[in-house]
Design an enzyme around this catalytic site. Structure first.
Site, PDB file in Angstrom:
ATOM      1  CB  THR A 113      -0.730  -0.120   1.180  1.00 32.35           C
ATOM      2  OG1 THR A 113      -0.304  -0.065   2.471  1.00 32.35           O
ATOM      3  CG2 THR A 113      -1.874  -1.216   1.255  1.00 32.35           C
ATOM      4  CB  CYS A 114       4.062   2.178   1.559  1.00 33.95           C
ATOM      5  SG  CYS A 114       3.919   1.807   3.038  1.00 33.95           S
TER       6      CYS A 114
END
Length: 258
Positions: A224-225
């Protein structure tokens, strides 16, 4: 909690316990509702639940009243007091410093008083936290082809990549929210849609040679980063859709190392 951030004077008084708690933490709100109902229905039997006056899940225990760790909820009156204390901790006393810090930083960009013309939903969903997931323009095949980048095993011509875009374009509004939370960590898009993500959403081939089962049995994973979707090379669109929907429903709140 935009009502707290934009409140003029006594921010604490702007909190509506039932409504706000249901919005912030629906599961906790439901649990407190059930506790209150049990206390009213079964009276002193609620003592058998062994609920003390500490904040649920806190470690070390955070006492809601002096000596709360040694005091049990034993009556309707206790249950009412407990639910009020938990709600107050969740909505105000437990986050007061964070709200004040956010308000101070936010006011450096936008005068807080200027935000009082908008409802909390307008501020959260449209003006501050991004675009509306119901905007179909962001979910058309043409928009997705422009903004979703294939890489490391996939190209714009790969069947799995085109199947993914087709599935994304068919998601319901509820599924869109779950997909975004799963892939990006946020339930909303920037105002520009997927084109506004930084970095852009990238789809790569997840080809693990150690796998023992058929490729269609594995779910996708994400970083997700970096907005990074790792997608097995599914044999059909239906297999991709099945595993993607399972992943966004069951894995959106999970954090695992892969």
């Amino acid at each position: 909690m935009w009502r707290l951030i934009t409140a003029q004077d006594n921010a604490e008084s702007s909190v509506s316990t039932d409504y706000d708690l249901a919005q912030v933490d629906p599961q906790l709100w439901r649990s407190l509702e059930l506790l209150t109902h049990a206390a009213r229905t079964h009276g002193s039997l609620v003592e058998s639940l062994c609920i003390d006056f500490t904040y649920p899940g806190s470690a070390p225990p955070i006492e809601l009243v002096p000596g709360g760790a040694d005091k049990l909820v034993t009556s309707v009156c206790d249950a009412h007091t407990y639910t009020q204390k938990v709600a107050h901790m969740t909505l105000w006393s437990g986050v007061q410093l964070q709200i004040q810090a956010f308000r101070k930083g936010f006011s450096c960009l936008v005068p807080v008083h200027a935000c009082r013309f908008f409802t909390p939903n307008e501020l959260s969903a449209r003006l501050v936290c991004g675009g509306d997931v119901q905007n179909d323009d962001h979910w058309t095949l043409s928009a997705l082809k422009t903004a979703v980048i294939p890489s490391h095993g996939y190209t714009h011509m790969s069947k799995t990549y085109t199947h993914l875009l087709s599935v994304m374009s068919e998601l319901t509004n509820e599924e869109r929210v779950m997909f975004l939370a799963f892939v990006t960590g946020s339930p909303t898009l920037p105002r520009q849609g997927f084109a506004g993500l930084r970095p852009l959403l990238t789809v790569v081939r997840n080809d693990d040679s150690s796998r023992k089962l058929h490729v269609d049995t594995y779910m996708p994973s994400v970083m997700t980063c970096t907005n990074y979707l790792k997608l097995p090379d599914y044999t059909t669109k239906d297999a991709l859709k099945h595993q993607l929907l399972k992943a966004i429903q069951e894995g959106r709140s999970a954090f695992l190392l892969s």
